[in-house]
Design an enzyme around this catalytic site. Structure first.
Site, PDB file in Angstrom:
ATOM      1  N   ASP A  12       0.864  -1.173   0.000  1.00  0.00           N
ATOM      2  CA  ASP A  12       0.000   0.000   0.000  1.00  0.00           C
ATOM      3  C   ASP A  12       0.906   1.230   0.000  1.00  0.00           C
ATOM      4  OD1 ASP A  12       0.893   0.388   2.632  1.00  0.00           O
ATOM      5  OD2 ASP A  12      -1.106   0.346   3.512  1.00  0.00           O
ATOM      6  N   CYS A  69       3.244  -2.811   4.055  1.00  0.00           N
ATOM      7  CA  CYS A  69       2.343  -1.708   4.372  1.00  0.00           C
ATOM      8  C   CYS A  69       3.063  -0.875   5.426  1.00  0.00           C
ATOM      9  CB  CYS A  69       0.953  -2.189   4.810  1.00  0.00           C
ATOM     10  SG  CYS A  69       0.833  -3.003   6.414  1.00  0.00           S
ATOM     11  N   THR A  71       3.097  -0.802   8.762  1.00  0.00           N
ATOM     12  CA  THR A  71       3.697  -1.612   9.828  1.00  0.00           C
ATOM     13  C   THR A  71       3.895  -3.066   9.420  1.00  0.00           C
ATOM     14  OG1 THR A  71       1.553  -2.231  10.738  1.00  0.00           O
ATOM     15  CG2 THR A  71       2.597  -0.221  11.621  1.00  0.00           C
ATOM     16  N   HIS A 102      11.570 -23.002   9.456  1.00  0.00           N
ATOM     17  CA  HIS A 102      10.611 -23.719  10.291  1.00  0.00           C
ATOM     18  C   HIS A 102       9.170 -23.605   9.821  1.00  0.00           C
ATOM     19  CE1 HIS A 102      13.332 -23.961  14.115  1.00  0.00           C
ATOM     20  NE2 HIS A 102      13.961 -24.325  13.012  1.00  0.00           N
ATOM     21  N   HIS A 137       8.952 -30.050  11.119  1.00  0.00           N
ATOM     22  CA  HIS A 137       8.259 -28.812  10.764  1.00  0.00           C
ATOM     23  C   HIS A 137       7.218 -29.039   9.665  1.00  0.00           C
ATOM     24  CE1 HIS A 137      11.204 -26.853  13.250  1.00  0.00           C
ATOM     25  NE2 HIS A 137      12.176 -27.343  12.496  1.00  0.00           N
TER      26      HIS A 137
END
Length: 150
Positions: A12, A69, A71, A102, A137
């Site tokens: 964004d 974005c 954050t 993992h 995993h």
């Protein structure tokens, strides 16, 4: 695995500067870049770009992805709504390594306003160079995609 390595990248307005920098690094590392926008500073809705990237992964247009974005939080939440997406919000090299080793993350997520350019470049390099370990995993990752008991 696809014969041509294609990385989708989308953001964004909060991640546009970092997207442009990372797209150049991807190309220099031999990846074809599928730029899914946004391409200007105008305010846009990050969920729309997460959906577009998820569609590119599902259709096989891209092998992996990068989402950005402000954050990284909102766009990672939006991307992880799709069972074939394993989007990992990372802030450092250790997180970038672990999300691949993992969790077999297929989408790297960072914040354009919270992650500096050199840290972001380091995380991207680690993300594209690190292989999934499999083993114990693999069972856990299968559960993430709805392929096993939760």
């Amino acid at each position: 695995m696809m014969s041509t390595k294609i990385m989708a990248i989308a953001c964004d307005h909060g991640g546009i500067e970092l997207k442009e920098l990372l797209a150049k690094d991807l190309a220099a590392s031999g990846w074809s870049v599928l730029d899914l926008g946004t391409n200007g500073p105008e305010s846009v809705d990050y969920p729309d770009f997460a959906v577009t990237l998820a569609d590119a992964l599902k259709s096989g247009k891209a092998e992996r992805g990068v989402l950005l974005c402000g954050t990284g939080i909102g766009i990672s939440i939006a991307a992880n709504r799709f069972p074939h997406v394993r989007a990992a919000l990372v802030h450092d090299a250790f997180g970038a390594r672990m999300c691949r080793q993992h969790n077999d993350a297929n989408v790297l997520v960072m914040g354009g306003r919270t992650t500096g350019p050199e840290v972001a470049r380091d995380c991207l390099k680690i993300f594209i160079e690190t292989e999934f370990e499999g083993g114990r995993h693999a069972r856990r990752v299968s559960k993430l995609s709805g392929n096993g008991p939760a």
